[in-house]
Design a protein around this motif. Sequence first.
Motif, PDB file in Angstrom:
ATOM      1  N   ARG A  66      -3.031   7.560  36.180  1.00  0.00           N
ATOM      2  CA  ARG A  66      -2.798   7.751  34.748  1.00  0.00           C
ATOM      3  C   ARG A  66      -3.303   6.530  33.975  1.00  0.00           C
ATOM      4  O   ARG A  66      -2.943   5.403  34.270  1.00  0.00           O
ATOM      5  CB  ARG A  66      -1.301   7.946  34.507  1.00  0.00           C
ATOM      6  N   LEU A  67      -4.146   6.759  33.000  1.00  0.00           N
ATOM      7  CA  LEU A  67      -4.762   5.656  32.247  1.00  0.00           C
ATOM      8  C   LEU A  67      -4.268   5.564  30.812  1.00  0.00           C
ATOM      9  O   LEU A  67      -4.769   4.750  30.047  1.00  0.00           O
ATOM     10  CB  LEU A  67      -6.287   5.821  32.252  1.00  0.00           C
ATOM     11  N   ASN A  68      -3.281   6.360  30.426  1.00  0.00           N
ATOM     12  CA  ASN A  68      -2.835   6.348  29.038  1.00  0.00           C
ATOM     13  C   ASN A  68      -1.819   5.252  28.730  1.00  0.00           C
ATOM     14  O   ASN A  68      -1.425   5.080  27.595  1.00  0.00           O
ATOM     15  CB  ASN A  68      -2.275   7.711  28.636  1.00  0.00           C
ATOM     16  N   ASN A  69      -1.407   4.488  29.725  1.00  0.00           N
ATOM     17  CA  ASN A  69      -0.444   3.417  29.481  1.00  0.00           C
ATOM     18  C   ASN A  69      -0.742   2.217  30.383  1.00  0.00           C
ATOM     19  O   ASN A  69       0.072   1.831  31.208  1.00  0.00           O
ATOM     20  CB  ASN A  69       0.984   3.939  29.732  1.00  0.00           C
TER      21      ASN A  69
END
Length: 87
Positions: A66-69
């Motif tokens: 996951r790269l959104n955070n």
Amino acid sequence: MFCETIQTKLLSLPDHVQVYPTHVAGSLCGGNIGSRLSITVGFERRTNPILAEVDSQDEFVGECLRLNNPPAIPPYWRRMRTRCRVR
């Protein structure tokens, strides 16, 4: 393989087993590591959001990717980056 290692080797350990992170608080690689120098398997089992997804290998991999955070970039990162460049 990483997920299987966590499931079969790490999470099979008793809750009281000490874990010594290789990075410290503020490290880009350390993510949300607190200021503690060690924690326990049980603490991570209860509080680590990625470990909550270990039951499903697909969800675990998705959480790891996951790269959104992303973790915050520590203040020293630019200085370290310029000093560590191969010349």
